[in-house]
Write an enzyme that holds these catalytic residues in place. Structure first.
Site, PDB file in Angstrom:
ATOM      1  N   ASP A 194      -6.071  -7.265  -0.707  1.00 10.28           N
ATOM      2  CA  ASP A 194      -5.960  -6.038  -0.050  1.00 10.28           C
ATOM      3  C   ASP A 194      -7.406  -5.961   0.650  1.00 10.28           C
ATOM      4  OD1 ASP A 194      -6.096  -2.880  -1.056  1.00 10.28           O
ATOM      5  OD2 ASP A 194      -8.230  -4.108  -1.819  1.00 10.28           O
ATOM      6  N   GLU A 235      -0.267  -7.876  -0.852  1.00  9.69           N
ATOM      7  CA  GLU A 235      -1.393  -8.362  -0.966  1.00  9.69           C
ATOM      8  C   GLU A 235      -2.003  -9.792  -1.776  1.00  9.69           C
ATOM      9  OE1 GLU A 235      -2.957  -3.901  -1.998  1.00  9.69           O
ATOM     10  OE2 GLU A 235      -3.567  -5.192  -3.118  1.00  9.69           O
TER      11      GLU A 235
END
EC number: 3.1.26.3
Length: 233
Positions: A47, A119
């Site tokens: 992320d 992610e």
């Protein structure tokens, strides 16, 4: 399930087998296999790498855009919906290690699981190859979205965007009509968005929420403000 080598080919990177397996290990699978490590730490790392890569690109390539517009573009292309769409285009779902409960409820196609796994794959790429390779992969996947007016138009919340447009254009009240089908362990939903009593976009998904978001996204293509394409270019 095809070989994970096929997934790496689609991603265009190399990741060692142990790290790749970790990146694909959902918590539901880990729980059923004695509490082995999950991909959540890699998701946290990915992320941050994703946010950095997109922010850096936007800052350097859109020098005339104010902070608010930069933030809107970033949030649109790193949203759950956007990442899940990328994951579906790559066929990531078929590689995710899921527990039986998630398998029975079609977890491999849930937007939240797909986005989280993307992610974690970005995080795994960073660990194995460094920031430049990870950034290059992110840009290959994200750049097409930065030129997609429908992604940029509504950002991350399609339902709110539709409410704003319907109110501004005095189109009438909004209603989502949702129908479910299939057994309890593999339920699927179809949502049709009505505005002012008239049907607009239709969406499908493994949950009512995802079906409604898809219906809102499809409706956005029909009713979005006409000057959005100019803003996105």
């Amino acid at each position: 399930m095809p070989s994970t080598e096929e997934l790496l080919k689609r991603l265009g990177v190399t990741i060692d087998p142990e790290t790749l397996r970790l990146a694909l290990t959902h918590r539901s699978y880990a729980y059923e296999h004695g509490g082995i490590p999950t991909n959540e730490r890699l998701e946290f790392l990915g992320d941050s790498v994703l946010g950095y890569a997109v922010t850096d690109h936007l800052y350097k390539n859109y020098p005339d855009l104010p902070e608010g517009d930069l933030a809107k573009r970033r949030s649109a292309v790193v949203s759950t919906r956007a990442l899940a769409g990328i994951a579906r285009s790559l066929g990531v779902g078929e590689f995710i290690l899921l527990g039986q409960g998630e398998i029975l409820t079609n977890g491999k196609d849930k937007s939240s699981i797909l986005a989280d796994t993307m992610e974690s794959l970005i995080g795994a790429t960073f660990l194995n190859n460094g920031v430049e390779v990870a950034r290059d992969m992110v840009m290959r996947l994200i750049l097409p979205l930065l030129h997609d007016v429908d992604v940029l138009g509504a950002g991350t919340d399609w339902k709110t965007a539709i409410q704003e447009v319907a109110a501004a254009q005095k189109m009438g009240s909004i209603e989502y009509r949702v129908m479910g089908s299939g057994p309890d362990h593999a339920r699927s939903y179809v949502a049709i968005l009505h505005i002012g009593g008239n049907p607009y976009g239709q969406g499908t998904g493994p949950s009512k929420k995802e079906a409604e978001q898809e219906a809102a996204a499809e409706t956005w293509k029909m009713v979005r403000p006409q000057d959005d394409s100019a803003k996105a270019n």
